[in-house]
Design a protein around this motif. Structure first.
Motif, PDB file in Angstrom:
ATOM      1  N   ASN A 120      32.287  42.380  39.527  1.00 58.93           N
ATOM      2  CA  ASN A 120      31.622  43.136  40.590  1.00 58.93           C
ATOM      3  C   ASN A 120      32.244  44.523  40.731  1.00 58.93           C
ATOM      4  O   ASN A 120      33.253  44.836  40.097  1.00 58.93           O
ATOM      5  N   THR A 121      31.642  45.352  41.554  1.00 60.87           N
ATOM      6  CA  THR A 121      32.032  46.762  41.589  1.00 60.87           C
ATOM      7  C   THR A 121      33.477  47.030  42.023  1.00 60.87           C
ATOM      8  O   THR A 121      34.042  48.043  41.592  1.00 60.87           O
ATOM      9  N   PRO A 122      34.132  46.196  42.842  1.00 63.13           N
ATOM     10  CA  PRO A 122      35.549  46.477  43.104  1.00 63.13           C
ATOM     11  C   PRO A 122      36.427  46.439  41.848  1.00 63.13           C
ATOM     12  O   PRO A 122      37.593  46.850  41.908  1.00 63.13           O
ATOM     13  N   ALA A 123      35.870  45.989  40.730  1.00 70.22           N
ATOM     14  CA  ALA A 123      36.594  46.102  39.460  1.00 70.22           C
ATOM     15  C   ALA A 123      36.922  47.558  39.157  1.00 70.22           C
ATOM     16  O   ALA A 123      37.887  47.848  38.435  1.00 70.22           O
ATOM     17  N   LEU A 124      36.147  48.480  39.709  1.00 73.37           N
ATOM     18  CA  LEU A 124      36.395  49.898  39.477  1.00 73.37           C
ATOM     19  C   LEU A 124      37.722  50.346  40.057  1.00 73.37           C
ATOM     20  O   LEU A 124      38.273  51.372  39.644  1.00 73.37           O
ATOM     21  N   ILE A 125      38.256  49.583  41.017  1.00 72.60           N
ATOM     22  CA  ILE A 125      39.573  49.897  41.579  1.00 72.60           C
ATOM     23  C   ILE A 125      40.540  48.745  41.314  1.00 72.60           C
ATOM     24  O   ILE A 125      41.501  48.540  42.054  1.00 72.60           O
ATOM     25  N   ASN A 126      40.264  47.986  40.238  1.00 68.86           N
ATOM     26  CA  ASN A 126      41.113  46.852  39.833  1.00 68.86           C
ATOM     27  C   ASN A 126      41.239  45.796  40.925  1.00 68.86           C
ATOM     28  O   ASN A 126      42.292  45.170  41.079  1.00 68.86           O
ATOM     29  N   ALA A 127      40.168  45.599  41.679  1.00 69.44           N
ATOM     30  CA  ALA A 127      40.181  44.620  42.765  1.00 69.44           C
ATOM     31  C   ALA A 127      38.932  43.741  42.720  1.00 69.44           C
ATOM     32  O   ALA A 127      38.461  43.274  43.749  1.00 69.44           O
ATOM     33  N   ALA A 147      39.524  36.063  29.374  1.00 68.92           N
ATOM     34  CA  ALA A 147      40.090  36.075  30.720  1.00 68.92           C
ATOM     35  C   ALA A 147      41.091  37.218  30.879  1.00 68.92           C
ATOM     36  O   ALA A 147      41.162  37.845  31.944  1.00 68.92           O
ATOM     37  N   THR A 148      41.837  37.506  29.834  1.00 74.38           N
ATOM     38  CA  THR A 148      42.809  38.593  29.899  1.00 74.38           C
ATOM     39  C   THR A 148      42.115  39.937  30.017  1.00 74.38           C
ATOM     40  O   THR A 148      42.522  40.805  30.810  1.00 74.38           O
ATOM     41  N   VAL A 149      41.045  40.134  29.239  1.00 72.04           N
ATOM     42  CA  VAL A 149      40.316  41.407  29.284  1.00 72.04           C
ATOM     43  C   VAL A 149      39.706  41.627  30.664  1.00 72.04           C
ATOM     44  O   VAL A 149      39.876  42.687  31.272  1.00 72.04           O
ATOM     45  N   LEU A 150      38.992  40.638  31.192  1.00 71.76           N
ATOM     46  CA  LEU A 150      38.410  40.798  32.529  1.00 71.76           C
ATOM     47  C   LEU A 150      39.499  40.826  33.594  1.00 71.76           C
ATOM     48  O   LEU A 150      39.321  41.424  34.660  1.00 71.76           O
ATOM     49  N   GLY A 151      40.626  40.188  33.297  1.00 73.34           N
ATOM     50  CA  GLY A 151      41.711  40.115  34.262  1.00 73.34           C
ATOM     51  C   GLY A 151      42.401  41.439  34.526  1.00 73.34           C
ATOM     52  O   GLY A 151      43.127  41.563  35.513  1.00 73.34           O
ATOM     53  N   VAL A 152      42.165  42.445  33.687  1.00 66.48           N
ATOM     54  CA  VAL A 152      42.793  43.749  33.950  1.00 66.48           C
ATOM     55  C   VAL A 152      42.123  44.456  35.118  1.00 66.48           C
ATOM     56  O   VAL A 152      42.696  45.401  35.687  1.00 66.48           O
ATOM     57  N   VAL A 153      40.916  44.010  35.489  1.00 67.32           N
ATOM     58  CA  VAL A 153      40.219  44.668  36.604  1.00 67.32           C
ATOM     59  C   VAL A 153      39.801  43.697  37.701  1.00 67.32           C
ATOM     60  O   VAL A 153      39.247  44.113  38.715  1.00 67.32           O
ATOM     61  N   SER A 154      40.062  42.399  37.515  1.00 73.28           N
ATOM     62  CA  SER A 154      39.527  41.427  38.475  1.00 73.28           C
ATOM     63  C   SER A 154      40.269  40.105  38.397  1.00 73.28           C
ATOM     64  O   SER A 154      40.958  39.814  37.415  1.00 73.28           O
TER      65      SER A 154
END
Length: 273
Positions: A120-127, A147-154
């Motif tokens: 979701n969009t809070p991925a833009l601020i790593n949240a 999971a590691t790749v998506l985990g850098v932003v979420s």
């Protein structure tokens, strides 16, 4: 991740967020991004990452390939890169809402390891929050890599049933907009009550941020936190009774169902043979 080569097709907000997050965790030369827009490629190059107008160089080196484009363009993209993907056979991670794994696999020539992700969009601020699903071709090591790749932003949560991706899209994928709308509504209400608009916006936004921090670590305690704030006979109790009396819970339920149904429609319409 040390020896993993990652390709990202699409340098919009999500592609850029992933590239930026990954660049802080691994060598930039392990990452390559493609996008047809020069300004977006420049934003990627500013991170020290190679960016291309053509998808070929990105697919050719990728062990994990992220398809970070809108669902309406995914079929055409897959057709264009299918030959290269079949030659390289990377783990394919799609962040396109609604598009089913079987359709992505079919468009790419079949037999591939596919992960669907809904950040979701809070991925833009790593949240951000991301729901992930993997088909039966995905190995344990590939699941870990996704999971590691998506985990850098979420934060990452795995689903065992792909059909639940539509529901996850309705709750967390579209969910930030619901909270933004609530802040809009509170701001407008404050203006009606006589407060200056800029003050209302700050009060509403700060309240949303603080409430989010309180609930983040204990999401199952939402009702308990609400009860703690709602003193008997007080102002909050009166407001909550008004919301519930107007069908607030049912309204939110209908909104989530509408989002879920639209996600299903996208999958059916765009995935049709």
């Amino acid at each position: 991740m040390q020896n993993l080569s990652i390709g990202i097709i699409g340098a919009g907000n999500m592609g850029l967020a992933l590239a930026s997050g990954l660049a802080s965790r691994m060598a930039p030369e392990q990452i390559a991004v493609s996008d047809p827009h020069p300004d977006k490629r420049q934003r990627i190059r500013d991170l020290g990452i190679s960016a291309y107008a053509d998808n070929g160089p990105v697919v050719a080196r990728a062990d994990l390939l992220v398809l970070a484009i809108k669902p309406q363009g995914l079929r055409e993209l897959c057709a264009a890169i299918a030959h290269e993907v079949q030659s390289r056979r990377p783990l394919v991670v799609s962040v396109a809402a609604g598009i089913r794994g079987t359709d992505i696999d079919r468009w790419l020539g079949g037999g591939l390891a596919i992960v669907r992700a809904m950040p979701n969009t809070p991925a833009l601020i790593n949240a951000g929050i991301s729901a992930l699903w993997a088909n039966d071709k995905v190995s344990a090591r590939q699941r870990e890599a996704a999971a590691t790749v998506l985990g850098v932003v979420s934060e990452v949560f795995w689903l065992t049933d792909e059909a639940l991706m539509d529901a996850a899209t309705a709750i967390s994928g579209s969910g930030p907009a619901y909270f933004f709308l609530m802040v809009e509504a509170l701001t407008a209400a404050g203006v009606t009550l006589g407060l200056p608009r800029d003050l209302c916006a700050a009060l509403a936004a700060g309240t949303a941020a603080g409430a989010g921090r309180m609930i983040h670590d204990h999401p199952e305690e939402a009702a308990a936190l609400r009860a703690r704030v709602t003193s008997p006979g007080g102002t909050t109790e009166r407001a909550i009774k008004s919301l519930l009396g107007d069908g607030f819970m049912e309204m939110v339920g209908r909104a989530a169902q509408a989002a879920r149904d639209r996600s299903r429609e996208l999958g059916e319409q765009l995935g049709a043979a």
